[in-house]
Design a protein around this motif. Sequence first.
Motif, short mmCIF file in Angstrom:
data_model
loop_
_atom_site.label_atom_id
_atom_site.label_comp_id
_atom_site.label_asym_id
_atom_site.label_seq_id
_atom_site.Cartn_x
_atom_site.Cartn_y
_atom_site.Cartn_z
N LEU A 328 0.69 -1.15 0.02
CA LEU A 328 0.04 -0.06 0.11
C LEU A 328 0.88 1.18 -0.06
CD1 LEU A 328 -2.82 1.18 0.04
CD2 LEU A 328 -2.81 1.01 2.57
N SER A 329 1.93 1.16 0.51
CA SER A 329 3.00 2.36 0.97
C SER A 329 3.45 2.60 -0.54
CB SER A 329 3.91 2.30 1.74
OG SER A 329 4.70 0.93 1.65
N GLY A 330 3.44 1.58 -1.38
CA GLY A 330 4.30 1.67 -2.67
C GLY A 330 3.42 2.17 -3.89
N LEU A 331 2.19 2.51 -3.60
CA LEU A 331 1.39 3.06 -4.55
C LEU A 331 1.70 4.45 -4.95
CD1 LEU A 331 -2.33 2.47 -3.64
CD2 LEU A 331 -1.29 1.50 -5.40
N PHE A 332 1.70 4.98 -6.28
CA PHE A 332 2.04 6.36 -6.89
C PHE A 332 3.63 6.43 -7.06
CE2 PHE A 332 -2.18 6.62 -4.85
CZ PHE A 332 -2.79 6.62 -5.84
N GLN A 333 4.36 5.42 -6.75
CA GLN A 333 5.87 5.45 -6.79
C GLN A 333 6.25 5.07 -8.24
OE1 GLN A 333 7.92 3.02 -3.68
NE2 GLN A 333 7.28 4.06 -2.10
N SER A 334 7.39 5.67 -8.43
CA SER A 334 8.03 5.49 -9.87
C SER A 334 7.93 4.02 -10.35
CB SER A 334 9.31 5.98 -9.78
OG SER A 334 9.73 5.72 -11.27
N GLY A 335 7.24 3.66 -11.47
CA GLY A 335 7.27 2.34 -11.81
C GLY A 335 6.08 1.63 -11.74
N THR A 336 5.29 2.22 -11.01
CA THR A 336 3.88 1.26 -10.55
C THR A 336 2.81 1.69 -11.68
OG1 THR A 336 3.17 3.22 -9.07
CG2 THR A 336 4.77 1.39 -8.20
N TYR A 337 2.75 2.60 -12.57
CA TYR A 337 2.03 2.97 -13.49
C TYR A 337 1.63 1.43 -14.14
CZ TYR A 337 -0.68 4.87 -17.37
OH TYR A 337 -1.66 5.05 -18.37
N GLY A 338 0.31 1.77 -14.43
CA GLY A 338 -0.31 0.47 -15.32
C GLY A 338 -1.47 1.03 -16.14
N TRP A 339 -2.01 0.10 -16.94
CA TRP A 339 -3.50 0.22 -17.31
C TRP A 339 -4.14 -1.15 -17.92
CZ3 TRP A 339 -4.58 -0.97 -22.37
CH2 TRP A 339 -3.09 -1.01 -23.10
N THR A 340 -5.38 -1.18 -17.89
CA THR A 340 -6.16 -2.22 -18.16
C THR A 340 -7.37 -1.75 -19.03
OG1 THR A 340 -7.68 -2.23 -16.52
CG2 THR A 340 -5.61 -3.53 -16.23
N LEU A 341 -7.50 -2.67 -19.87
CA LEU A 341 -8.61 -2.30 -21.16
C LEU A 341 -9.23 -3.74 -21.42
CD1 LEU A 341 -10.30 -0.46 -23.04
CD2 LEU A 341 -8.35 -1.12 -24.79
N ALA A 342 -10.76 -3.87 -21.08
CA ALA A 342 -11.27 -5.16 -21.48
C ALA A 342 -12.72 -4.73 -22.16
CB ALA A 342 -11.68 -5.89 -20.04
N SER A 343 -13.15 -5.52 -23.19
CA SER A 343 -14.40 -5.23 -24.05
C SER A 343 -14.96 -6.45 -24.01
CB SER A 343 -14.24 -4.72 -25.33
OG SER A 343 -13.29 -6.02 -25.97
N GLN A 344 -16.52 -6.31 -24.04
CA GLN A 344 -17.51 -7.40 -24.04
C GLN A 344 -18.12 -7.36 -25.05
OE1 GLN A 344 -19.42 -7.90 -20.21
NE2 GLN A 344 -20.05 -10.05 -20.68
#
Length: 478
Positions: A328-344
Amino acid sequence: MKHPILTPLALTLAATLLGGCSMIPAYHRPAAPVATTWPAEPGEPAAAVGTTAATDVPWQTFFADPRLRQLIGLALANNRDLRVAVLNIEQARAQFQIKRADQFPTVGLAAARTPAAVGDGTINVYSAGLGISNWELDFFGRLGSLKEAARSQYLATEEGRKAAQISLIASVANGYLNLLADEELLKLTRQTLATREESLKLMRLRFEHGAASELDSRQAESLFEGAQVALAQQQRQRAQDENALVLLLGQPLPEGFFNPAAPPQLADAAQLTDLPAGLPSSVLINRPDVRQAEQQLIAANANIGAARAAFFPQITLTAQAGSASTQLSGLFQSGTYGWTLASQLLLPIFDAGRRQAGLESANAGRAIALAQYEKAIQSAFREVADALAGRATLGEQLRAQQAQAQAESVRYQLSDLRYRNGVASYLDNLDAQRSLFAAQQAVVQTRLLQLQNQVLLYKALGGGWTEAAGADTRAASP
């Protein structure tokens, strides 16, 4: 170098551009199921045609009586039915905004803790960011059709408010005219009662001195009591008409509105603007209730598009972009960015005929709306035709009624003179009194009908929802 977040945004934009294929049937205004001209007025070669439409005549101009204009202003400010009509517009506008918002993604802040199995143990994955959940891509225009239906319903409520205002103004005018007629009838009844009371006193005196029979005395008494009955009826009718007008106003009559010493007369309200009938096509264009029915027809037509689109696949998109970490303390630190995309994609194979029934219901709804639209046109046509027939005949009826009342007045004077000189029986005198009273009442009632018919024509031609230039329209707001 391309930023990773551009990929879902690009997909979203492409989906938006590709979406929106409308399946709404092309709308064409149905032909009016009425004649192209008004029926010829009795005694006239054809209905009058003019260039000034009733909708171009503000109610402040049509009604010249300042008392009536005051009452209409109070009703527009306080009538609860009109207030409901205004609030219906606000509700329909909100429903339209909801349907329009359904075409756009809802972006929210998403945060989650997800347990994940690792070897013989589990770890927690924490994530936080912006997310889009189950956004339907409107490829086949289902949401667009629902939005158009809501828009037409919103416009229909706006026209409904105008129609409600027209009906309210006409009802207030007719209620005011009823009160004026009541005042005249009360005055006439009191005069008749006073005359018959004097006649009864004289007849009883003659009976006591043997100059008249008991039959004559009883006949005079019956005539006097009949006038008492008429006075009670008129007083009750006056009170009921005032109560009806108060309900329309949404408040009591202004203090001192009717001066008992000098009550207003029907002649005071007779200065109504003369209106040309125009052509049926102009009535169809200008009457708000007809436009309301047409907007409801357009809404039903749009619902068919939504029902058709339900047969095609429903595609939804879920996306999230933010930060993820096992700590939890590591959120928003460098290298933690990501994204997801899902379609149905969902295409029902078996729904027990639900979508087909939905389409049939939408088609039936359009047929119902079409019938209601045509009925609105036919009703409008009849109202105007009736008012034109009244305009052509009530003037002559009033003239003949006044002539009859004058003849009955002379007849009563001659009959009374003949009775006093012993030439005729008292029965002839009684009959002349009854006929005179009835003829005088008929004159007032016919004049009332003539004025109310002018109000009906103004309403039937679509007049009453426009305001005079410079008029304070705030009175129409709740």
